[in-house]
Design an enzyme around this catalytic site. Structure first.
Site, PDB file in Angstrom:
ATOM      1  N   HIS A   1       0.866  -1.186   0.000  1.00 43.75           N
ATOM      2  CA  HIS A   1       0.000   0.000   0.000  1.00 43.75           C
ATOM      3  C   HIS A   1       0.901   1.234   0.000  1.00 43.75           C
ATOM      4  O   HIS A   1       2.019   1.189   0.533  1.00 43.75           O
ATOM      5  CB  HIS A   1      -0.828  -0.062   1.288  1.00 43.75           C
ATOM      6  CG  HIS A   1      -1.910   0.947   1.425  1.00 43.75           C
ATOM      7  ND1 HIS A   1      -1.675   2.238   1.834  1.00 43.75           N
ATOM      8  CD2 HIS A   1      -3.253   0.844   1.245  1.00 43.75           C
ATOM      9  CE1 HIS A   1      -2.823   2.886   1.895  1.00 43.75           C
ATOM     10  NE2 HIS A   1      -3.801   2.071   1.549  1.00 43.75           N
TER      11      HIS A   1
ATOM     12  N   ASP B   1       3.441  -4.413   7.701  1.00 47.10           N
ATOM     13  CA  ASP B   1       2.189  -3.666   7.653  1.00 47.10           C
ATOM     14  C   ASP B   1       1.071  -4.688   7.874  1.00 47.10           C
ATOM     15  O   ASP B   1       0.798  -5.534   7.007  1.00 47.10           O
ATOM     16  CB  ASP B   1       2.077  -2.997   6.274  1.00 47.10           C
ATOM     17  CG  ASP B   1       0.707  -2.387   6.027  1.00 47.10           C
ATOM     18  OD1 ASP B   1      -0.223  -2.648   6.818  1.00 47.10           O
ATOM     19  OD2 ASP B   1       0.568  -1.656   5.039  1.00 47.10           O
TER      20      ASP B   1
ATOM     21  N   GLN C   1      -4.107  -5.361   6.975  1.00 47.81           N
ATOM     22  CA  GLN C   1      -5.079  -6.351   6.471  1.00 47.81           C
ATOM     23  C   GLN C   1      -4.918  -7.711   7.136  1.00 47.81           C
ATOM     24  O   GLN C   1      -5.644  -8.648   6.792  1.00 47.81           O
ATOM     25  CB  GLN C   1      -4.940  -6.497   4.945  1.00 47.81           C
ATOM     26  CG  GLN C   1      -5.184  -5.219   4.172  1.00 47.81           C
ATOM     27  CD  GLN C   1      -6.622  -4.731   4.248  1.00 47.81           C
ATOM     28  OE1 GLN C   1      -7.541  -5.479   4.568  1.00 47.81           O
ATOM     29  NE2 GLN C   1      -6.830  -3.456   3.962  1.00 47.81           N
TER      30      GLN C   1
ATOM     31  N   LYS D   1     -10.188  -0.988  10.682  1.00 47.53           N
ATOM     32  CA  LYS D   1     -10.373  -2.123   9.762  1.00 47.53           C
ATOM     33  C   LYS D   1     -10.726  -3.400  10.516  1.00 47.53           C
ATOM     34  O   LYS D   1     -10.943  -4.442   9.920  1.00 47.53           O
ATOM     35  CB  LYS D   1      -9.092  -2.347   8.943  1.00 47.53           C
ATOM     36  CG  LYS D   1      -8.790  -1.205   7.975  1.00 47.53           C
ATOM     37  CD  LYS D   1      -7.570  -1.509   7.181  1.00 47.53           C
ATOM     38  CE  LYS D   1      -6.994  -0.294   6.500  1.00 47.53           C
ATOM     39  NZ  LYS D   1      -7.722   0.114   5.305  1.00 47.53           N
TER      40      LYS D   1
ATOM     41  N   CYS E   1      -4.748   2.420  -3.603  1.00 51.43           N
ATOM     42  CA  CYS E   1      -3.479   2.938  -3.055  1.00 51.43           C
ATOM     43  C   CYS E   1      -2.338   1.968  -3.323  1.00 51.43           C
ATOM     44  O   CYS E   1      -1.457   1.758  -2.464  1.00 51.43           O
ATOM     45  CB  CYS E   1      -3.582   3.232  -1.564  1.00 51.43           C
ATOM     46  SG  CYS E   1      -4.770   4.494  -1.178  1.00 51.43           S
TER      47      CYS E   1
HETATM   48  N1  PLP Z   1      -1.691  -0.708   4.593  1.00 50.35           N
HETATM   49  C1  PLP Z   1      -2.641  -1.457   4.028  1.00 50.35           C
HETATM   50  C2  PLP Z   1      -2.297  -2.824   3.521  1.00 50.35           C
HETATM   51  C3  PLP Z   1      -3.930  -0.962   3.915  1.00 50.35           C
HETATM   52  O1  PLP Z   1      -4.884  -1.702   3.361  1.00 50.35           O
HETATM   53  C4  PLP Z   1      -4.211   0.338   4.395  1.00 50.35           C
HETATM   54  C5  PLP Z   1      -5.553   0.923   4.230  1.00 50.35           C
HETATM   55  O2  PLP Z   1      -6.280   0.583   3.338  1.00 50.35           O
HETATM   56  C6  PLP Z   1      -3.185   1.062   4.999  1.00 50.35           C
HETATM   57  C7  PLP Z   1      -1.940   0.511   5.078  1.00 50.35           C
HETATM   58  C8  PLP Z   1      -3.426   2.419   5.574  1.00 50.35           C
HETATM   59  O3  PLP Z   1      -4.237   2.322   6.693  1.00 50.35           O
HETATM   60  P1  PLP Z   1      -4.748   3.641   7.450  1.00 50.35           P
HETATM   61  O4  PLP Z   1      -5.341   4.511   6.392  1.00 50.35           O
HETATM   62  O5  PLP Z   1      -5.759   3.106   8.415  1.00 50.35           O
HETATM   63  O6  PLP Z   1      -3.576   4.238   8.116  1.00 50.35           O
END
Ligand code: PLP
Length: 407
Positions: free
Chosen positions: A121, A198, A201, A224, A362
């Site tokens: 992401h 990260d 998910q 999430k 993203c």
């Molecule tokens: N990383 C992953 C894999 C994501 O799916 C997301 C959000 O969709 C993020 C990071 C960013 O998360 P946040 O916007 O809650 O900081």
């Protein structure tokens, strides 16, 4: 076959006077909240609201206790090293930026390499690019295979560069790919690098033990995983956090403030400058209780059941192409239908009351490698069931019909 029956816990999924029924298939972007979480947040404001760590009166003691209990719940839920290694943040993005700006500035120097992956992401790409630019370091992006898995040969090649850090996700938000962390993390450590995972998910969907997996930094978002927005955490090895400089300055993170210099509090306070999102932490704690009551293994089984049901049902639709691997995949389904633009698909589905996501998710580097600008994405969670899959499939069949007339 799906196994959970919890829809009734989610008020937003019930139609009301203002809103028709919704089939919510965008949990990878943000999940809905059960009554138990909404009640916990409301109750916090009704009976315990106060700032934390600084008051001697009863409300302050209650709020502090709830906030610190939430930290313990997070530690246990993700198998953290100890609760000193849990820093509350706004979410995954802030947790990753914290590491890039604090650990990164002290440990990544001119000529060093930072490894990221094409499955990631933007939140786990851009902070590293910014750091590398500032420090004069190089960014090496690991490739993906055609079916959307991490290219492990290319990862091995990247590790030969002896990177300072490897930042990668556990589960891809765009494809649902589950990275084989038990295989990958030892390789990263053998190469002398620190690993940031990260978990945006994975935390909502997969039972994870940060300490068993030997992860140095793990980032996730509460919204999430059935929790409120604006709360998440960085879970890290306490000894790494002890060595790191604070990311932000302000109240709560200090030991002594002089006229020209200050000393800092111990972790976790050192990384929690200012008033924290106490109600968010309490809500996140309630979400963790809710997930634990169902059981993370039961959740994973339920989502895998729905995913396979959806893959089978959607394979009946001619012209539907699914992106991503056949196996080792979480409840995320990215697809294209004929040459209908994903935004048009999302609009037709919306008219049927189905909420899916269309766009690049993203993940522009990944989209470039897949040879598309965007995909349509349905993502599943505890409250989805077989009937949701059927409504999705019927909506897609309708879209196909509409656009075949238009062609
Ligand atoms: N990383 C992953 C894999 C994501 O799916 C997301 C959000 O969709 C993020 C990071 C960013 O998360 P946040 O916007 O809650 O900081």
């Amino acid at each position: 076959m799906t196994t959970l029956d919890v829809k009734a816990d989610f008020p937003i999924l019930e139609p009301d006077a203002e809103r028709r029924r919704i089939i919510y298939l965008d949990s990878a972007a943000s999940s809905q909240k059960p009554r138990q979480v909404l009640d916990a947040v409301r109750r916090f404001y009704e009976v315990s609201n106060s700032n934390v760590h600084r008051g001697a009166y009863d409300l302050a003691v209650r709020a502090t206790k709830l906030y610190e209990e939430a930290r313990c719940k997070v530690t246990e839920f993700v198998g953290g090293y100890d609760s000193r290694g849990v820093i509350f943040t706004r979410g995954t993005t802030e947790a990753i930026n914290l590491v890039a700006n604090s650990w990164g500035r002290d440990n990544v120097r001119a000529g060093d390499t930072v490894v990221i992956t094409a499955l990631d992401h933007h939140s786990n790409i851009v902070p590293w690019q910014m750091l590398a630019k500032q420090q004069g370091a190089a960014v090496r992006m690991v490739e993906v295979t055609e079916d959307g898995r991490l290219d492990l040969e290319d990862l091995r090649a990247a590790l030969k560069l002896r990177p300072k850090i490897v930042a990668l996700n556990y589960v891809s938000n765009a494809l649902g790919t589950i990275n084989p962390l038990p295989e990958i993390i030892p390789l990263i450590h053998e190469a002398g690098a620190v690993v940031l995972v990260d978990g945006a998910q994975s935390a909502p969907h997969i039972a994870t033990s940060v300490s068993d997996l030997d992860i140095d930094f793990y980032a996730f978002s509460g919204h999430k995983m059935l929790g409120p927005m604006g709360i998440g955490a960085l879970v890290a090895r306490p000894e790494l956090l002890d060595e790191m400089n604070p990311y932000q300055g302000g109240g709560e993170m200090i030991q002594e403030v002089g006229d020209e210099q200050s000393t800092y509090a111990d972790i976790p306070a050192k990384f929690e400058a200012g008033t924290p999102n106490v109600a968010g932490a309490v809500g996140l704690g309630a979400a963790i209780d809710y997930l634990n009551d169902i059981g993370m293994d039961a959740i994973h089984e339920h989502e895998t059941g729905i995913l396979h049901l959806a893959l089978e049902r959607l394979s009946d639709i001619p012209g539907l192409k699914v992106f991503g691997p056949d196996e080792e995949r979480a409840g995320v389904l990215s697809f294209a239908l004929d040459d209908i633009h994903p935004h048009d698909l999302a609009t037709v589905l919306d008219q049927e009351g189905v909420a899916i996501r269309a766009g690049h998710h993203c993940t522009q580097p990944l989209m470039r490698r897949l040879g598309v600008q965007s995909t349509a994405r349905a993502s599943f969670y505890v409250y989805n069931d077989e009937s949701d899959v059927e409504v999705l499939a019927c909506g897609l069949e309708k879209a196909k019909e509409i656009f075949s007339y238009a062609a």
